[in-house]
Structures are given as structure tokens and as C-alpha cells.
Motif scaffolding. Sequence first.
Motif, PDB file in Angstrom:
ATOM      1  N   GLU A 136     -24.576  15.608  19.600  1.00  0.00           N
ATOM      2  CA  GLU A 136     -25.087  16.944  20.123  1.00  0.00           C
ATOM      3  C   GLU A 136     -26.183  16.629  21.302  1.00  0.00           C
ATOM      4  OE1 GLU A 136     -27.270  19.486  17.320  1.00  0.00           O
ATOM      5  OE2 GLU A 136     -25.509  18.967  15.856  1.00  0.00           O
ATOM      6  N   ILE A 137     -25.677  17.290  22.415  1.00  0.00           N
ATOM      7  CA  ILE A 137     -26.607  16.849  23.418  1.00  0.00           C
ATOM      8  C   ILE A 137     -27.169  18.079  24.298  1.00  0.00           C
ATOM      9  CG2 ILE A 137     -26.597  15.681  25.961  1.00  0.00           C
ATOM     10  CD1 ILE A 137     -24.090  14.041  24.819  1.00  0.00           C
ATOM     11  N   ARG A 138     -28.582  18.143  24.467  1.00  0.00           N
ATOM     12  CA  ARG A 138     -29.123  19.297  25.001  1.00  0.00           C
ATOM     13  C   ARG A 138     -29.674  18.723  26.201  1.00  0.00           C
ATOM     14  NH1 ARG A 138     -33.553  22.371  22.534  1.00  0.00           N
ATOM     15  NH2 ARG A 138     -33.864  20.466  21.117  1.00  0.00           N
ATOM     16  N   GLU A 139     -29.064  19.446  27.360  1.00  0.00           N
ATOM     17  CA  GLU A 139     -29.753  19.120  28.882  1.00  0.00           C
ATOM     18  C   GLU A 139     -30.961  20.015  29.150  1.00  0.00           C
ATOM     19  OE1 GLU A 139     -26.325  18.386  31.632  1.00  0.00           O
ATOM     20  OE2 GLU A 139     -25.488  18.603  29.710  1.00  0.00           O
ATOM     21  N   MET A 140     -32.240  19.442  29.459  1.00  0.00           N
ATOM     22  CA  MET A 140     -33.049  20.113  29.868  1.00  0.00           C
ATOM     23  C   MET A 140     -33.838  19.683  31.063  1.00  0.00           C
ATOM     24  SD  MET A 140     -35.082  20.583  25.994  1.00  0.00           S
ATOM     25  CE  MET A 140     -34.813  19.005  25.946  1.00  0.00           C
ATOM     26  N   GLY A 141     -33.608  20.585  32.271  1.00  0.00           N
ATOM     27  CA  GLY A 141     -34.073  20.023  33.496  1.00  0.00           C
ATOM     28  C   GLY A 141     -33.277  18.646  33.750  1.00  0.00           C
ATOM     29  N   GLY A 142     -34.006  17.457  33.933  1.00  0.00           N
ATOM     30  CA  GLY A 142     -33.300  16.155  34.301  1.00  0.00           C
ATOM     31  C   GLY A 142     -33.687  15.547  32.965  1.00  0.00           C
ATOM     32  N   SER A 143     -33.855  15.957  31.785  1.00  0.00           N
ATOM     33  CA  SER A 143     -33.751  15.139  30.527  1.00  0.00           C
ATOM     34  C   SER A 143     -32.703  15.495  29.746  1.00  0.00           C
ATOM     35  CB  SER A 143     -35.191  15.155  29.613  1.00  0.00           C
ATOM     36  OG  SER A 143     -35.469  16.471  29.180  1.00  0.00           O
ATOM     37  N   LEU A 144     -32.409  14.374  28.781  1.00  0.00           N
ATOM     38  CA  LEU A 144     -31.221  14.470  28.104  1.00  0.00           C
ATOM     39  C   LEU A 144     -31.744  14.404  26.320  1.00  0.00           C
ATOM     40  CD1 LEU A 144     -28.876  12.655  30.212  1.00  0.00           C
ATOM     41  CD2 LEU A 144     -28.512  15.196  29.681  1.00  0.00           C
ATOM     42  N   ARG A 145     -31.342  14.952  25.507  1.00  0.00           N
ATOM     43  CA  ARG A 145     -31.556  14.829  24.252  1.00  0.00           C
ATOM     44  C   ARG A 145     -30.348  14.749  23.408  1.00  0.00           C
ATOM     45  NH1 ARG A 145     -36.664  16.161  21.140  1.00  0.00           N
ATOM     46  NH2 ARG A 145     -38.310  15.223  22.289  1.00  0.00           N
ATOM     47  N   CYS A 146     -30.059  13.607  22.842  1.00  0.00           N
ATOM     48  CA  CYS A 146     -28.946  13.312  22.293  1.00  0.00           C
ATOM     49  C   CYS A 146     -29.096  13.227  20.681  1.00  0.00           C
ATOM     50  CB  CYS A 146     -27.964  12.261  22.859  1.00  0.00           C
ATOM     51  SG  CYS A 146     -28.417  12.045  24.630  1.00  0.00           S
ATOM     52  N   ARG A 147     -28.213  13.715  20.066  1.00  0.00           N
ATOM     53  CA  ARG A 147     -28.446  13.507  18.304  1.00  0.00           C
ATOM     54  C   ARG A 147     -27.071  13.179  18.036  1.00  0.00           C
ATOM     55  NH1 ARG A 147     -33.144  14.967  15.720  1.00  0.00           N
ATOM     56  NH2 ARG A 147     -34.514  16.118  17.180  1.00  0.00           N
ATOM     57  N   GLY A 148     -26.969  12.149  17.089  1.00  0.00           N
ATOM     58  CA  GLY A 148     -25.678  11.944  16.588  1.00  0.00           C
ATOM     59  C   GLY A 148     -25.526  11.145  15.358  1.00  0.00           C
ATOM     60  N   ARG A 149     -26.429  11.581  14.353  1.00  0.00           N
ATOM     61  CA  ARG A 149     -26.313  11.094  13.053  1.00  0.00           C
ATOM     62  C   ARG A 149     -24.976  11.371  12.355  1.00  0.00           C
ATOM     63  NH1 ARG A 149     -31.188   9.089  12.815  1.00  0.00           N
ATOM     64  NH2 ARG A 149     -32.903  10.348  13.707  1.00  0.00           N
ATOM     65  N   GLY A 150     -24.514  10.478  11.850  1.00  0.00           N
ATOM     66  CA  GLY A 150     -22.914  10.732  11.367  1.00  0.00           C
ATOM     67  C   GLY A 150     -21.944  11.016  12.434  1.00  0.00           C
ATOM     68  N   LEU A 151     -21.972  10.162  13.537  1.00  0.00           N
ATOM     69  CA  LEU A 151     -20.882  10.064  14.711  1.00  0.00           C
ATOM     70  C   LEU A 151     -19.437   9.793  13.891  1.00  0.00           C
ATOM     71  CD1 LEU A 151     -22.294   8.289  17.683  1.00  0.00           C
ATOM     72  CD2 LEU A 151     -22.176  10.678  17.274  1.00  0.00           C
ATOM     73  N   HIS A 152     -18.417  10.308  14.209  1.00  0.00           N
ATOM     74  CA  HIS A 152     -17.090  10.480  13.777  1.00  0.00           C
ATOM     75  C   HIS A 152     -16.035   9.572  14.934  1.00  0.00           C
ATOM     76  CE1 HIS A 152     -15.908  13.988  15.607  1.00  0.00           C
ATOM     77  NE2 HIS A 152     -17.148  14.365  15.147  1.00  0.00           N
TER      78      HIS A 152
END
Length: 422
Positions: A136-152
Motif C-alpha cells: 500500500e503506497i500513499r503519496e503525500m507531496g513529495g513523500s511516499l509511505r509504503c506498507r507491505g506486511r504480508g507481500l505476496h
Amino acid sequence: MNQLVISGGKRLEGSMEVHGAKNSVLPILAAAVLSGSVSIIHNCPRLTDVEATLEILRHLGCRVQREGHTVIVDSSTLDRCDIPEGLMREMRSSVIFMGALLARTGEARVCMPGGCELGPRPIDLHLSALRRLGAEIREMGGSLRCRGRGLHGGEIALTIPSVGATENAMLAACGAEGLTVIYNAAREPEIWDLQQFLNACGGRVSGAGSSTVVIQGGRALHTGEHRVISDRICAATYLSAAACAGGEVELTGVPREQLLPVTEVFVQAGCRVRTEAERVWLRSEGALKSVSPVRTAPYPGFPTDAQPPVLAALCRAKGSSVFVETMFENRYRYTMELARMGAQIRVEGRVAVVTGVPCLSAAAVEAPDLRGGAALTVAALAAQGESRITGLRHIDRGYEDIAARLRELGAEVRRTTDSVSP
Ligand code: UD1
């Protein structure tokens, strides 16, 4: 101000081993975070981009040690998943840490990467590949928050064979449970090198070098040791220098097939070229001929990164040569600096037409980006008189001690900190 002072017109003679590939070592260093263990990486060139990557690793909590051209990364102590903006902006390849951190920690906090100003360089393909693996990636302004516990694992079909997106997807896929298949993957040798490193650490990656890369993810990785391949773009630059200035050089360490699109241009231009498995020899009398159109393309086509130095070499070729740049919009800025040396180049959009002139004259010029700086160096080596090149921070990103390397070949080059004369 740092500058290269080059007295042009000397023939280049000698043999040189080409240093490790910048575009291989950067993703491999990022991949060192995956194992949570020790990675021993040989043939790491001393480049500012490499030092910036080591700085990112230290910031993340890794222990990093350099012994000559070997770098040892212990990522067992990694304790963060954020990269500060200053470090991200140093270079474009910092974006590869997204996939690596997601795989290792399930989280990455980064911002839009920097790099050479070659026109817009989106990362949409990176983001959609990671999302395909469940991030899950959230783009806010120039920053990127990525979460990926349990990637498949998953199927990723790239719409462009992007080098960076292929690498990012490979790294994230190593931490994703199950099978990932990347279609229309980039086929560059540096992708193959990354695969070899991952497999040396216990990964199961296959297909690199072809358009389909398959990753069996979720395996625990361990300590690995790897030697980085040689830099084919540096090799192309030194061949361009010898072709333009005249001389006879032998480069070792680079597989001949990686240089074929470049050596083909120099054969057409009238140079004598001989190749063996990992050796390329070029002889030039300095009097070149124009060549048939050169169109940049993904590997195994003519590399966009070799376009500037090769174009510079043809500035003295008899007749006109056409270059078509298909990868980056803004890759001809260095041609304005070449014009100061007397080069005749007409640029319209993605096309540049070079009409050879009998001789180039020395000038004070500024490198606008990394490979543009290489192009100016090539031209200065052939120009009459003493040229001064500034903007060395760009050149230092991709060429290890270029002045010393060129001196080994008999060029008259020194690096000074004098200010440019008015
Ligand atoms: C890598 C190399 C760079 C080389 C380039 C092309 C590294 C560190 N850098 O850069 O030296 O010039 O390959 O061989 O390895 N694109 C998109 N969306 C994306 C990603 C890319 O539209 O998300 C486009 C780019 O704008 C470009 C093309 O795809 O037109 C290829 O770019 P890409 O292969 O991704 O280049 P990089 O990985 O940035």
C-alpha cells in the motif's frame, strides 16, 4: 572550484581495466539489506553515488566497511525504514531502497528521488509493480509511505522495460510469499548481476537477461559474496576518447557483446576494433567518418548513457551523423557546451545532427550532467589547447578518478581547485 584541465591533442595509448559498474553496484548495495546478514561485495568503484548509497545504509543502521574496492555490509543491525530527503535526492537509484525495505521490514518511508536532470523521470512503474505485490503506497507531496506486511507474489507486466522498476520489483518479490513473474523486464546486464547477487545470498531468481524474470519469494536469505560486473558505459567513454583523440587502447574486464552497439559505431567511423571474450581493443587515427543513424534503445540496443560520449567523438568526423534519443527528453544539454569548442550540432527535439569539423578548440565548459560531462571530456581530449571542465560533481558520480585513468593512457589531464579564468 574543482575543474579538469585538459591539454588536448595527445594520442591515447595503453591498456586499462574498467572499474565496477555504477548501475550494478547501487541496486546490489540496496539488496544487501534483504538478508539481515553480511554481504561482501567486490569491485565496488569509488564513486560519489556509491558513497551516498553507503551513507543510506549507515543511516538505516547497517554496519558498512570499505577495504579497497571491497565493501562489507552487515544489515543485521538495520533498525529503520526511512530515508531522509537529502540522501534520496542525491541520486535516482535511491528509489530501489523502496522494494528492498518493503521486503525486509514491511515498510518504507522515502521521497521522490533525485538524479541527473534528463527530463521527467516518473516512478509510476515502480509504484504499480510494488502495489501488484500487495504494497500500500500513499503519496503525500513529495513523500511516499509504503506498507507491505504480508507481500505476496504476483504477475507484473511492465509497459516499458524499465531498469529501475525491474530491480525494485525483484527486490520486493524476494520478500513476498510465492512466485512473482515480471514480464517485459529490462534485459540489461546489471539486472543479471543483481540476480547473481540475490542467488549468492540464497535467493531463487531466474530469467534475468531475458524479458521474463521469475522470483520464488519468501526464502530466508543468508550471507553472500559477489563481484560486481564492469562498467560498460565507462568502457564506451574511454573508447570514445581514443576514437576522437586518436590512439590505441585496450580495455579489459568488459564482455565484448555488451559493447557491440558502441564498437559497431566506431567500426563504421573508420576505427580498427578487435574484441575477445572480455577484451576490447580500438585503434584510431583520429580522422573519423560519419556513421549511419544511431538510435538509443533498451539493452541490447545502443545505450542512452553512451550517446553523449559517442556523439562527442563524432564531432570531428567527416560528414553528418544523426542521433535519435528515445529514452530521455532532455539529454542534449551538453551539446551547447560542445558548441563552445566549435562543434556543429543541430538539435531538434529528440534528434541531433552532428556535422563534423576539422578541429575542435579548447574552451571553458560546464558538465550539465554525468554523461554530458563525459562527452565534454572526450571532446577536450581531442581539442587544440587547454580546456577547463567544471561541474565535476556530476562526473564523480560515475567515473572513478577520471583524471588519473586518462593519464594512464597518456592524456595530459589534471584536476585543480583553481577558479575559472574570466
Ligand atoms: C537506468 C540507469 C540509467 C540509464 C537508464 C536507461 C541506473 C541507476 N540508472 O535508469 O543510467 O540511463 O536505466 O538505460 O541503473 N519510466 C517511466 N516510468 C517509470 C520508470 C521509467 O515512464 O516508473 C521511463 C523513463 O522515463 C525512461 C524509460 O522508462 O524514459 C526507461 O527508464 P529506466 O529504465 O527506468 O531508467 P532508470 O532505471 O531510471
